[in-house]
Design a protein around this motif. Structure first.
Motif, short mmCIF file in Angstrom:
data_model
loop_
_atom_site.label_atom_id
_atom_site.label_comp_id
_atom_site.label_asym_id
_atom_site.label_seq_id
_atom_site.Cartn_x
_atom_site.Cartn_y
_atom_site.Cartn_z
N LEU A 1 -5.68 -12.15 -1.06
CA LEU A 1 -5.61 -10.69 -0.54
C LEU A 1 -6.94 -10.10 -0.45
O LEU A 1 -7.64 -10.42 -1.13
CB LEU A 1 -4.82 -9.85 -1.88
CG LEU A 1 -5.15 -8.32 -1.80
CD1 LEU A 1 -4.17 -7.70 -0.58
CD2 LEU A 1 -4.83 -7.82 -3.04
N ASN B 1 -4.33 -4.61 1.40
CA ASN B 1 -3.01 -5.40 1.90
C ASN B 1 -3.46 -6.19 3.11
O ASN B 1 -2.56 -6.46 3.92
CB ASN B 1 -1.86 -4.46 2.12
CG ASN B 1 -0.65 -5.51 2.02
OD1 ASN B 1 -0.34 -6.07 1.04
ND2 ASN B 1 -0.04 -5.26 2.99
N VAL C 1 -4.14 -9.95 4.03
CA VAL C 1 -3.80 -11.09 3.38
C VAL C 1 -4.18 -12.36 4.23
O VAL C 1 -3.31 -12.25 5.44
CB VAL C 1 -2.28 -11.24 2.84
CG1 VAL C 1 -2.11 -12.42 1.99
CG2 VAL C 1 -1.97 -9.93 2.05
N TYR D 1 1.63 -7.60 -0.41
CA TYR D 1 0.99 -8.24 -1.72
C TYR D 1 1.25 -7.62 -2.84
O TYR D 1 1.18 -6.36 -3.01
CB TYR D 1 -0.61 -8.60 -1.40
CG TYR D 1 -1.32 -9.76 -2.08
CD1 TYR D 1 -0.92 -11.06 -1.69
CD2 TYR D 1 -1.66 -9.80 -3.40
CE1 TYR D 1 -1.63 -12.04 -2.36
CE2 TYR D 1 -2.09 -10.72 -4.26
CZ TYR D 1 -2.01 -12.06 -3.50
OH TYR D 1 -2.51 -13.08 -4.22
#
Lengths: 379, 379
Positions: free
Chosen positions: A166, A201, A203, A250
């Protein structure tokens, strides 16, 4: 396409782009490297559809002539062969001459290869990136941040979102988080942003970061990073690295990090790591790598592990500081060892809230890293 | 058993004997290393029943005390654990104390291991060797002779006798022969014999020679070798290496080496090897690694290889000498490359008798090595 190129420049370029080439793909053209020669120089591209790497070798750079260009053109050549061929060619200069759009003659010294390729028109285009969210970071720092978190990602595909790291950016503070739900690694750093770049967020797949890390230079050079909804682009001089991002949300890990502690100790990182490596020799006989950790009188800590079949090990370490309650806890020694290896500090602080609660390992020198580990219930 | 030993001496000893320990054996005690402590010092033995290695660490050697002996005794300890434990122990001295005949306590610094072992009485005895046929050779020379022949042994078990290297000794001349029936490598050398040692049809397993070669030192020290009907023993200072011999009769290869030639040429070994490595890039696409070799005008030799799918390669090499008929022949490039790598000479001589007959590769500098290779029929 017809040109003569400096061997070491070409070797360096194809070795870099080759990191994005997959040998396992079912799409034949993706086993190749795209050669695209224009009046400015040679562009090389490798892609496995998740990661793409583009390298540009300019005709002239810093007054050195790297490419003599006779005729522009493009072709995709099989990576497996072109890497080996270029590596083994006898002369410092290599001539490429396209005989038709599906094959080239490669000459060097008294050696001549004719290599079959693929139609460059069929090679996928690189993602179009709009410069939405942009920041700058030093290559060596980015490399450290990857090394210090990547080991903690989930390696099984059962929870796909956890196989990535992340990335969050807010108030010029870049934070990486990785967890496999048994342990968690975080690393933060100040970065230079254009305007007030903010994202959450994002990732990035662990596999992409692993490849990126091999490309990033140890000498600090500035790297520019552009983040979009589904792609990340890393820009270096003459090199572009693209990765797709993972879909999904995440998990919010901020709540599981405890902020009050019952036991707090400071240990030499190296002594603790060495003792754990020895304890692991017995602990790894059983799959959970369980080591028991007990604080004792006179600032001593005891580590021990037992295997019915193999035997037993006991280690004693002198702590630099022990505050709070006595603690008796068991953990997976591999997780602790990996956290220790990721920490850049001579001494580490360990904070416990109880034998069944996650504990925190932190560097003593700075606040940029934090590792959380779930204990194992044995007592 | 109770003693304190110098860590580096013990580490060196167990790493050597560990080469004979098999991880695949179904006999549990053979996964261990035998520790046998007497008043003179510590003897370590590893064995997989084909190969055995014994190392002696004396109590005192060259005025240095290596072992402090408190109580004699013996035990077999699991090799996998003892090697790793000794490697990772913190102090330069290690204490071993037997608690009963099946376990020991190992102490070093603030670390204590208790390790379970096996009953030393159940460990197989080393072969009893009578000094039948004895000779002496320098360790570095023996190592070279192994390297220069071992690669040519048969690797499949379909012809067991060819998986070993034939040793012959007559008139102080030691000769090694290895063949997989597609190529043959020989290496001879003068050695010092006691009386008039002579033997034939001694076939040492390739696997044993591979392990022996790792133990032999690069600095020349004298090694004594004793050959019996079914065992060979190699004696170094404080180290004994045993291997069983292969049963059966090695084929008579002397007749297949031609003594008349139609074409004879001299090439630079390195240039020829480099050209073959490049030709192999295309040749290895097909399993037979076929490269075509053609003599041309003006002392030139052309190598070429073709793959329908991948492409084509042509190489030209300047020979230093070409005598006799023009030759056009095809061979497995891997065999030629391995022969070239085994030859200690700047230049090599190749002797052909025709496109379908075996050809010979020899060093130009000396007569101690000869490689024979069968061509492949393509023309």
């Amino acid at each position: 396409m017809h040109f003569i190129i400096d061997k070491s420049q070409l070797m360096n370029g194809i070795q870099h782009v080759n990191k994005a080439v997959s040998t396992k793909t079912t799409i034949p053209i993706l086993t190749g490297i795209k050669f695209d020669l224009t009046a400015e120089g040679l562009t090389l591209i490798g892609s496995d559809s998740d990661i793409s790497i583009q390298i540009f070798i300019p005709k002239i750079d810093q007054e050195k002539e790297y490419v003599k260009i006779y005729q522009e053109g493009k072709i995709v050549l099989p990576a497996k062969y072109i890497v080996e061929i270029v590596k083994k060619l006898p002369s410092d200069e290599i001539e490429f001459e396209q005989t038709d759009h599906l094959s080239v003659i490669i000459r060097s010294g008294r050696t001549e290869f004719r290599l079959n390729g693929y139609d460059a028109e069929e090679f996928p285009n690189l993602p179009q990136i709009e410069e939405e969210q942009v920041f700058k970071i030093q290559s060596d720092l980015l490399k450290s941040m990857i090394r210090q978190t990547l080991f903690a990602v989930h390696t099984l595909e059962s929870r796909p979102i956890l196989t990535g790291v992340l990335w969050e950016l807010e108030n010029h503070m870049l934070k990486f988080v990785a967890t496999d739900s048994h342990r968690l690694a975080t690393r933060t750093s100040m970065v230079e942003t254009l305007n007030d770049t903010t994202f959450h967020n994002i990732v990035v797949p662990g596999k992409s970061l692993n490849e990126l890390s091999k490309i990033l230079e140890d000498e600090p050079t500035t790297v520019q990073i552009i983040v979009t909804e589904n792609q990340i682009q890393v820009k270096m001089k003459h090199l572009l690295f693209y990765s797709r991002l993972l879909d999904g949300t995440y998990p919010d890990t901020s709540r599981i990090i405890p902020d009050k502690f019952k036991t707090n100790l400071i240990l030499s990182k190296q002594e603790f790591a060495d003792a754990i490596e020895r304890a692991l020799l017995i602990a790894k006989d059983d799959k959970n790598n369980i080591v028991k950790f007990t604080t004792q009188e006179h600032l001593m800590v005891e580590l021990s592990s037992n295997s019915q079949e193999v035997g037993h090990v006991t280690e004693q370490i002198q702590a630099n500081e022990i505050d709070g309650d006595q603690i008796k806890i068991s953990f997976n020694a591999k997780y602790v060892l990996e956290a220790l290896k990721a920490i850049d500090s001579q001494e580490i602080r360990i904070e416990f809230t109880g034998a069944l609660s996650p504990f925190v390992i932190k560097p003593v020198d700075h606040d940029w890293a934090l590792h959380l580990i779930l204990p194992v219930r044995t007592y």
